[in-house]
Each structure stands twice: as C-alpha cells, then as structure tokens.
Motif scaffolding. Structure first.
Motif, PDB file in Angstrom:
ATOM      1  N   PRO A  22      -5.943   2.096  11.674  1.00 20.83           N
ATOM      2  CA  PRO A  22      -5.916   1.218  10.500  1.00 20.83           C
ATOM      3  C   PRO A  22      -5.981   2.027   9.208  1.00 20.83           C
ATOM      4  O   PRO A  22      -6.692   3.028   9.124  1.00 20.83           O
ATOM      5  CB  PRO A  22      -7.167   0.351  10.661  1.00 20.83           C
ATOM      6  CG  PRO A  22      -7.486   0.411  12.114  1.00 20.83           C
ATOM      7  CD  PRO A  22      -7.029   1.750  12.591  1.00 20.83           C
ATOM      8  N   CYS A  23      -5.219   1.610   8.236  1.00 19.33           N
ATOM      9  CA  CYS A  23      -5.187   2.306   6.949  1.00 19.33           C
ATOM     10  C   CYS A  23      -6.516   2.094   6.231  1.00 19.33           C
ATOM     11  O   CYS A  23      -6.977   0.964   6.074  1.00 19.33           O
ATOM     12  CB  CYS A  23      -4.031   1.772   6.112  1.00 19.33           C
ATOM     13  SG  CYS A  23      -3.880   2.551   4.507  1.00 19.33           S
ATOM     14  N   ARG A  24      -7.121   3.181   5.792  1.00 18.13           N
ATOM     15  CA  ARG A  24      -8.419   3.062   5.131  1.00 18.13           C
ATOM     16  C   ARG A  24      -8.288   2.670   3.664  1.00 18.13           C
ATOM     17  O   ARG A  24      -9.238   2.202   3.062  1.00 18.13           O
ATOM     18  CB  ARG A  24      -9.204   4.352   5.261  1.00 18.13           C
ATOM     19  CG  ARG A  24      -8.617   5.505   4.502  1.00 18.13           C
ATOM     20  CD  ARG A  24      -9.450   6.729   4.656  1.00 18.13           C
ATOM     21  NE  ARG A  24      -8.863   7.803   3.860  1.00 18.13           N
ATOM     22  CZ  ARG A  24      -9.456   8.928   3.632  1.00 18.13           C
ATOM     23  NH1 ARG A  24     -10.647   9.140   4.126  1.00 18.13           N
ATOM     24  NH2 ARG A  24      -8.863   9.843   2.915  1.00 18.13           N
ATOM     25  N   TRP A  25      -7.114   2.869   3.060  1.00 21.84           N
ATOM     26  CA  TRP A  25      -6.944   2.559   1.648  1.00 21.84           C
ATOM     27  C   TRP A  25      -6.814   1.064   1.413  1.00 21.84           C
ATOM     28  O   TRP A  25      -7.371   0.532   0.462  1.00 21.84           O
ATOM     29  CB  TRP A  25      -5.744   3.292   1.077  1.00 21.84           C
ATOM     30  CG  TRP A  25      -5.938   4.770   1.088  1.00 21.84           C
ATOM     31  CD1 TRP A  25      -5.450   5.648   2.006  1.00 21.84           C
ATOM     32  CD2 TRP A  25      -6.721   5.531   0.180  1.00 21.84           C
ATOM     33  NE1 TRP A  25      -5.862   6.915   1.723  1.00 21.84           N
ATOM     34  CE2 TRP A  25      -6.652   6.874   0.588  1.00 21.84           C
ATOM     35  CE3 TRP A  25      -7.457   5.219  -0.937  1.00 21.84           C
ATOM     36  CZ2 TRP A  25      -7.293   7.890  -0.082  1.00 21.84           C
ATOM     37  CZ3 TRP A  25      -8.089   6.247  -1.606  1.00 21.84           C
ATOM     38  CH2 TRP A  25      -8.006   7.555  -1.176  1.00 21.84           C
ATOM     39  N   CYS A  26      -6.056   0.384   2.268  1.00 17.13           N
ATOM     40  CA  CYS A  26      -5.867  -1.066   2.092  1.00 17.13           C
ATOM     41  C   CYS A  26      -6.694  -1.860   3.090  1.00 17.13           C
ATOM     42  O   CYS A  26      -6.590  -3.076   3.147  1.00 17.13           O
ATOM     43  CB  CYS A  26      -4.390  -1.421   2.221  1.00 17.13           C
ATOM     44  SG  CYS A  26      -3.682  -1.122   3.850  1.00 17.13           S
ATOM     45  N   LYS A  27      -7.492  -1.180   3.907  1.00 17.34           N
ATOM     46  CA  LYS A  27      -8.327  -1.797   4.928  1.00 17.34           C
ATOM     47  C   LYS A  27      -7.491  -2.630   5.897  1.00 17.34           C
ATOM     48  O   LYS A  27      -7.836  -3.749   6.252  1.00 17.34           O
ATOM     49  CB  LYS A  27      -9.448  -2.615   4.301  1.00 17.34           C
ATOM     50  CG  LYS A  27     -10.393  -1.758   3.490  1.00 17.34           C
ATOM     51  CD  LYS A  27     -11.487  -2.568   2.863  1.00 17.34           C
ATOM     52  CE  LYS A  27     -12.463  -1.739   2.097  1.00 17.34           C
ATOM     53  NZ  LYS A  27     -11.943  -0.807   1.148  1.00 17.34           N
ATOM     54  N   ALA A  28      -6.356  -2.069   6.292  1.00 14.71           N
ATOM     55  CA  ALA A  28      -5.424  -2.627   7.275  1.00 14.71           C
ATOM     56  C   ALA A  28      -4.776  -3.937   6.825  1.00 14.71           C
ATOM     57  O   ALA A  28      -4.254  -4.674   7.634  1.00 14.71           O
ATOM     58  CB  ALA A  28      -6.100  -2.812   8.627  1.00 14.71           C
ATOM     59  N   ALA A  29      -4.779  -4.215   5.537  1.00 10.21           N
ATOM     60  CA  ALA A  29      -4.138  -5.432   5.034  1.00 10.21           C
ATOM     61  C   ALA A  29      -2.682  -5.183   4.661  1.00 10.21           C
ATOM     62  O   ALA A  29      -1.868  -6.102   4.691  1.00 10.21           O
ATOM     63  CB  ALA A  29      -4.884  -5.961   3.808  1.00 10.21           C
TER      64      ALA A  29
ATOM     65  N   ARG B  81      -2.253  -3.883  -1.734  1.00  9.11           N
ATOM     66  CA  ARG B  81      -3.276  -3.401  -2.652  1.00  9.11           C
ATOM     67  C   ARG B  81      -3.083  -4.070  -3.994  1.00  9.11           C
ATOM     68  O   ARG B  81      -1.969  -4.417  -4.378  1.00  9.11           O
ATOM     69  CB  ARG B  81      -3.174  -1.884  -2.816  1.00  9.11           C
ATOM     70  CG  ARG B  81      -3.517  -1.171  -1.542  1.00  9.11           C
ATOM     71  CD  ARG B  81      -3.739   0.298  -1.678  1.00  9.11           C
ATOM     72  NE  ARG B  81      -4.343   0.751  -2.892  1.00  9.11           N
ATOM     73  CZ  ARG B  81      -5.631   1.043  -3.038  1.00  9.11           C
ATOM     74  NH1 ARG B  81      -6.449   0.881  -2.049  1.00  9.11           N
ATOM     75  NH2 ARG B  81      -6.077   1.509  -4.162  1.00  9.11           N
TER      76      ARG B  81
ATOM     77  N   CYS C 162       0.853  -1.188   0.000  1.00 10.47           N
ATOM     78  CA  CYS C 162       0.000   0.000   0.000  1.00 10.47           C
ATOM     79  C   CYS C 162       0.888   1.236   0.000  1.00 10.47           C
ATOM     80  O   CYS C 162       1.866   1.312   0.739  1.00 10.47           O
ATOM     81  CB  CYS C 162      -0.899  -0.012   1.229  1.00 10.47           C
ATOM     82  SG  CYS C 162      -1.948   1.444   1.388  1.00 10.47           S
TER      83      CYS C 162
ATOM     84  N   GLY D  90      -0.110  -1.525   7.229  1.00  8.38           N
ATOM     85  CA  GLY D  90      -1.519  -1.684   7.571  1.00  8.38           C
ATOM     86  C   GLY D  90      -2.037  -0.618   8.506  1.00  8.38           C
ATOM     87  O   GLY D  90      -3.227  -0.575   8.813  1.00  8.38           O
ATOM     88  N   HIS D  91      -1.137   0.230   9.004  1.00  3.24           N
ATOM     89  CA  HIS D  91      -1.533   1.299   9.918  1.00  3.24           C
ATOM     90  C   HIS D  91      -0.995   2.621   9.404  1.00  3.24           C
ATOM     91  O   HIS D  91       0.126   2.709   8.931  1.00  3.24           O
ATOM     92  CB  HIS D  91      -0.993   1.046  11.326  1.00  3.24           C
ATOM     93  CG  HIS D  91      -1.626  -0.138  11.973  1.00  3.24           C
ATOM     94  ND1 HIS D  91      -2.876  -0.112  12.515  1.00  3.24           N
ATOM     95  CD2 HIS D  91      -1.175  -1.406  12.124  1.00  3.24           C
ATOM     96  CE1 HIS D  91      -3.174  -1.302  12.998  1.00  3.24           C
ATOM     97  NE2 HIS D  91      -2.161  -2.117  12.768  1.00  3.24           N
TER      98      HIS D  91
END
Length: 80
Positions: free
Chosen positions: A50-57, A60, A30, A37-38
């Motif tokens: 939590p990262c909103r772009w990758c939904k904390a995964a 991407r 990401c 993830g954060h």
C-alpha cells in the motif's frame, strides 16, 4: 510597460483558473503510485505494498485546495 501589464494579466488569469479547478476537483492522483493505491517495488515486478503517501486511496489533496482549507481555518479561528 505594456508587456508588464500583459504578463501580469496572464499570470492573474492562470492563478484564477487554477483556483477554480481546485474548487471543482479538490483531489488529484497520487504522484507516488499514479492513482493505483499501491507502490511497486523496483526490484520485484509483482511485489507491491500500500502506498504510504496516499494511504492506499490513490488520491491526494491538491496543493491549492490545501492552501484554501488552511486560509479558511485561519480566518475562522481569528473571527471567533
């Protein structure tokens, strides 16, 4: 004329290499959280969410893979 053909060949090879890498590695880190993830707050060092772009995964789907999936889906819907 020879320079144009060489440039076209170089661009074509680069596109094929990118497409191949998207098949082998469909996910990339990401760009917002750099794969952690954060997302850290700029004002506080320890505060993270939590990262909103990758939904904390932390990963991407790459642009080339996204285009490939869309083309496959379009082809599948047309041929039905």
């Amino acid at each position: 004329m020879r320079g144009i053909l060489t440039a076209t060949g170089v661009v074509l090879v680069a596109a094929l290499l990118y497409a191949g890498s998207c098949v082998v590695w469909p996910f990339g880190d990401c760009w917002v959280c750099s794969g952690t993830g954060h997302h850290r707050s700029a004002s506080a060092r320890r505060l993270s969410r939590p990262c909103r772009w990758c939904k904390a995964a932390g990963k991407r789907l790459r642009l080339g893979r996204r285009a490939w999936n869309r083309a496959r889906r379009l082809h599948r819907d047309i041929t039905r």
